[in-house]
Scaffold this motif. Structure first.
Motif, PDB file in Angstrom:
ATOM      1  N   ASN A 157       0.799  -1.226   0.000  1.00 40.60           N
ATOM      2  CA  ASN A 157       0.000   0.000   0.000  1.00 40.60           C
ATOM      3  C   ASN A 157       0.836   1.282   0.000  1.00 40.60           C
ATOM      4  O   ASN A 157       0.318   2.348   0.266  1.00 40.60           O
ATOM      5  CB  ASN A 157      -0.994  -0.007   1.173  1.00 40.60           C
ATOM      6  CG  ASN A 157      -0.290  -0.089   2.512  1.00 40.60           C
ATOM      7  OD1 ASN A 157       0.926   0.034   2.571  1.00 40.60           O
ATOM      8  ND2 ASN A 157      -1.054  -0.284   3.566  1.00 40.60           N
ATOM      9  N   ALA A 161      -0.268   5.357   0.252  1.00 34.94           N
ATOM     10  CA  ALA A 161       0.216   6.321   1.243  1.00 34.94           C
ATOM     11  C   ALA A 161       0.783   7.572   0.566  1.00 34.94           C
ATOM     12  O   ALA A 161       0.573   8.692   1.036  1.00 34.94           O
ATOM     13  CB  ALA A 161       1.287   5.669   2.119  1.00 34.94           C
ATOM     14  N   GLN A 164      -2.127   9.626  -0.699  1.00 32.66           N
ATOM     15  CA  GLN A 164      -2.814  10.247   0.445  1.00 32.66           C
ATOM     16  C   GLN A 164      -2.071  11.484   0.921  1.00 32.66           C
ATOM     17  O   GLN A 164      -2.683  12.518   1.181  1.00 32.66           O
ATOM     18  CB  GLN A 164      -2.898   9.256   1.612  1.00 32.66           C
ATOM     19  CG  GLN A 164      -4.087   8.348   1.526  1.00 32.66           C
ATOM     20  CD  GLN A 164      -4.132   7.390   2.710  1.00 32.66           C
ATOM     21  OE1 GLN A 164      -3.099   7.021   3.269  1.00 32.66           O
ATOM     22  NE2 GLN A 164      -5.329   6.979   3.075  1.00 32.66           N
TER      23      GLN A 164
HETATM   24  C1  LIG Z   1      -0.301  -0.084   4.933  1.00 32.58           C
HETATM   25  O1  LIG Z   1      -0.262  -1.402   5.458  1.00 32.58           O
HETATM   26  C2  LIG Z   1       0.318  -1.482   6.759  1.00 32.58           C
HETATM   27  C3  LIG Z   1       0.436  -2.956   7.121  1.00 32.58           C
HETATM   28  O2  LIG Z   1      -0.679  -3.671   6.674  1.00 32.58           O
HETATM   29  C4  LIG Z   1      -0.550  -0.703   7.744  1.00 32.58           C
HETATM   30  O3  LIG Z   1       0.047  -0.734   9.027  1.00 32.58           O
HETATM   31  C5  LIG Z   1      -0.613   0.745   7.273  1.00 32.58           C
HETATM   32  O4  LIG Z   1      -1.493   1.479   8.096  1.00 32.58           O
HETATM   33  C6  LIG Z   1      -1.119   0.816   5.839  1.00 32.58           C
HETATM   34  N1  LIG Z   1      -1.002   2.188   5.401  1.00 32.58           N
HETATM   35  C7  LIG Z   1      -1.934   2.795   4.673  1.00 32.58           C
HETATM   36  C8  LIG Z   1      -1.632   4.202   4.276  1.00 32.58           C
HETATM   37  O5  LIG Z   1      -2.977   2.276   4.371  1.00 32.58           O
END
Ligand SMILES: *[C@@H]1O[C@H](CO)[C@@H](O)[C@H](O)[C@H]1NC(C)=O
Ligand SMILES: *[C@@H]1O[C@H](CO)[C@@H](O)[C@H](O)[C@H]1NC(C)=O
Ligand SMILES: *[C@@H]1O[C@H](CO)[C@@H](O)[C@H](O)[C@H]1NC(C)=O
Ligand SMILES: *[C@@H]1O[C@H](CO)[C@@H](O)[C@H](O)[C@H]1NC(C)=O
Ligand SMILES: *[C@@H]1O[C@H](CO)[C@@H](O)[C@H](O)[C@H]1NC(C)=O
Ligand SMILES: *[C@@H]1O[C@H](CO)[C@@H](O)[C@H](O)[C@H]1NC(C)=O
Length: 521
Positions: A157, A161, A164
């Motif tokens: 992901n 991020a 975002q």
């Molecule tokens: C991306 O994945 C990680 C682990 O699954 C999680 O901790 C994190 O919050 C996620 N970040 C986003 C921006 O979704």
């Protein structure tokens, strides 16, 4: 701002683009590529440039991260870009292209932690600088990591991020457009969410947002960002002037716009500081999407033709073989030019490629050759910040002027990329290895003169042996652009090269961040 569920929108828009990374044009470099010797030389050079990049990154990471910049001579740091880690964000796309894995990983870990809601330095936020360095850096990384560099993504992901964070930042800066004309203010006070309505803006600050904000809109499927910047851009393109000010030349603009009326309040301009990237983005938007932005292309063609036909490109009296882009005050042409304006050679070549117009390419190559001459002429082998020349026979000619066709007016070098950038375009368009050679010479000169302590510093005088003095400051664009264009000129098999024909898969932002073009998705 109303919170919205951006995650779903991103999931739709920012997914790996349909597997379209096949080469769409014949490779005109094949004859070069097949010469093993040349490959060995350029591979060696690319490797050496990557080492220089990693050396500078290590210095920054050790002594300055997560501040904005490193002061390389005494290992201190600076925060001239609001303290959000400008060098890290600006370095990301270069680290990805060079496949410098540990650098990419450090920066990707860091970006989700940045708080873009407050200015950590307490200073006003520049809409322009923040857009080109931070927003551009994050959006480009998203395109690269969803595209040919997926193997460098540190988590599934991470691109979400990145988008975002880009969304948060652009959303935070949106109030800049809240003016009577929709032409944005540039200096934003994040404490009061205000700005100075009577402070004029320039074509570059208000007109170099549209690529980044349109890319963001495309990723989010939210047209508001594109809409704001395109509305502003259209008003600059169809410039209006105050009653007492005369339009310089068709397509060539003044440099100060009143954001309350949308009128230009002066007729003084050039292809350099304050206006440069406005002209640059007219053709780059057309590269991004030739259907939606054909009027931008028309404005670019008008500006280039006005420059070519009205003596904006001038030949110095002592060196008629050279062409420098000058400045204008209304119709009056003034023979001063700058390192910043040297981006134009590469930009005109790009326009020539996508419009299939050999004249633009030739004009661009003249500019590139002449800008390189400003490097070749000096003691350090680095070109100055500014220079002048004369069209007429000049009684008081210096020997330097007689020989090289210009006189240095501003002798500093600020680690700028424009000459390396234009040499890169010249090499891609012609396949002529002399441009690789010149690029390598320029980079070696920069490395030899500006490398100090834990990084690279701007210098005060390119025409004395040791560069005069070190300013003890390393700009973030050294990472985004200077290293990148030097490297790209040698790295034959990079996946994001400027194409040799009409079709381009990538377009480089003014900060050197490559974006996937819209029409190839
Ligand atoms: C991306 O994945 C990680 C682990 O699954 C999680 O901790 C994190 O919050 C996620 N970040 C986003 C921006 O979704
Ligand atoms: C700065 O740090 C480098 C190592 O990164 C070190 O070699 C150098 O001596 C330091 N300079 C000063 C002035 O502390
Ligand atoms: C606002 O900008 C104008 C024009 O640049 C300037 O004269 C004025 O001092 C500025 N006002 C403030 C409060 O900074
Ligand atoms: C932007 O949005 C406004 C209203 O929502 C619309 O009238 C205008 O045409 C849009 N402009 C562009 C350039 O899309
Ligand atoms: C660079 O300068 C040298 C010596 O002044 C000259 O012979 C050479 O032609 C120049 N090269 C270019 C590319 O201008
Ligand atoms: C840059 O300078 C360093 C230190 O002098 C040297 O080791 C390195 O080979 C140089 N790299 C290039 C590309 O010139």
């Amino acid at each position: 701002m109303r919170p919205r569920n951006i995650l779903n929108a991103i999931l739709i828009a920012c997914i790996p683009s349909v597997d379209s990374h096949h080469r769409s044009q014949p490779n005109l470099h094949q004859h070069t590529l097949h010469r093993d010797n040349n490959i060995a030389i350029s591979d060696y050079r690319a490797q050496a440039i990557k080492e220089a990049f990693e050396f500078a990154w290590n210095g920054y990471e050790t002594h300055a991260f997560p501040n904005d910049e490193l002061r390389p001579t005494n290992n201190k740091s600076a925060n001239t870009r609001n303290g959000w880690g400008a060098t890290a964000v600006d370095a990301l796309s270069t680290a990805i292209l060079m496949e410098s894995e540990h650098v990419v990983a450090s920066i990707l870990d860091f970006i989700p932690t940045i708080d873009f809601t407050i200015s950590k330095s307490g200073e006003e936020v520049s809409l322009f600088e923040t857009t080109i360095r931070y927003l551009g850096g994050m959006l480009s990384a998203c395109d690269l990591l969803n595209g040919p560099y997926q193997h460098l993504a540190t988590s599934e992901n991470i691109t979400i991020a990145l988008v975002q964070q880009a969304f948060r930042l652009a959303n935070r800066m949106k109030f800049a457009f809240d003016t009577p004309t929709g032409i944005p203010a540039n200096l934003l006070d994040f404490d009061t969410n205000g700005f100075n309505m009577s402070d004029p803006v320039g074509p570059a600050t208000a007109g170099t947002l549209v690529l980044e904000w349109t890319r963001l809109s495309d990723m989010l499927s939210d047209l508001s960002f594109a809409n704001l910047t395109q509305h502003a851009e259209e008003q600059i393109m169809h410039a209006r002037y105050s009653v007492d000010v005369e339009e310089p030349y068709p397509g060539l603009l003044g440099s100060k716009i009143d954001i309350r009326t949308g009128n230009f309040i002066n007729a003084q301009g050039n292809w350099g500081s304050g206006s440069d990237s406005y002209y640059e983005y007219l053709i780059k938007m057309y590269v991004y999407d030739s259907t939606s932005f054909s009027t931008y292309k028309d404005k670019w063609v008008q500006a280039v033709k006005s420059s070519a036909n009205n003596g904006v490109g001038l030949h110095p009296s002592s060196r008629r073989d050279l062409t420098f882009l000058s400045s204008w005050v209304g119709e009056y042409i003034s023979p001063v030019s700058s390192h910043l304006a040297c981006f134009a050679g590469g930009n005109w070549i790009l326009g020539g490629l996508v419009l299939q117009d050999q004249t633009f390419i030739e004009l661009g190559l003249d500019l590139v050759d002449s800008c390189f001459e400003t490097y070749n002429a000096t003691v350090t082998g680095i070109g100055p910040e500014g220079w002048t020349w004369t069209e007429d026979d000049f009684l008081d000619e210096t020997n330097f002027y007689k020989r090289y066709g210009f006189d240095i007016t501003r002798p500093a070098y600020n680690l700028r990329p424009e000459v390396l950038e234009s040499l890169y375009y010249a090499y891609r368009a012609t396949g002529d290895s002399k441009y690789q050679e010149w690029s390598w010479r320029a980079f070696q000169a920069i490395n030899a003169t500006c490398r100090i302590g834990s990084g690279y510093s701007a210098i005060t005088n390119v025409n004395v042996a040791d560069g005069g003095a070190f300013t003890n400051f390393q700009e973030s664009f050294m990472f985004a652009e200077t290293f990148k264009y030097a490297w790209l000129a040698q790295a034959e098999d990079s996946k994001v090269h400027v194409g040799q024909g009409e079709k381009q898969e990538w377009v480089f932002s003014t900060e050197g961040h490559p974006f996937k073009v819209r029409t190839s998705q």
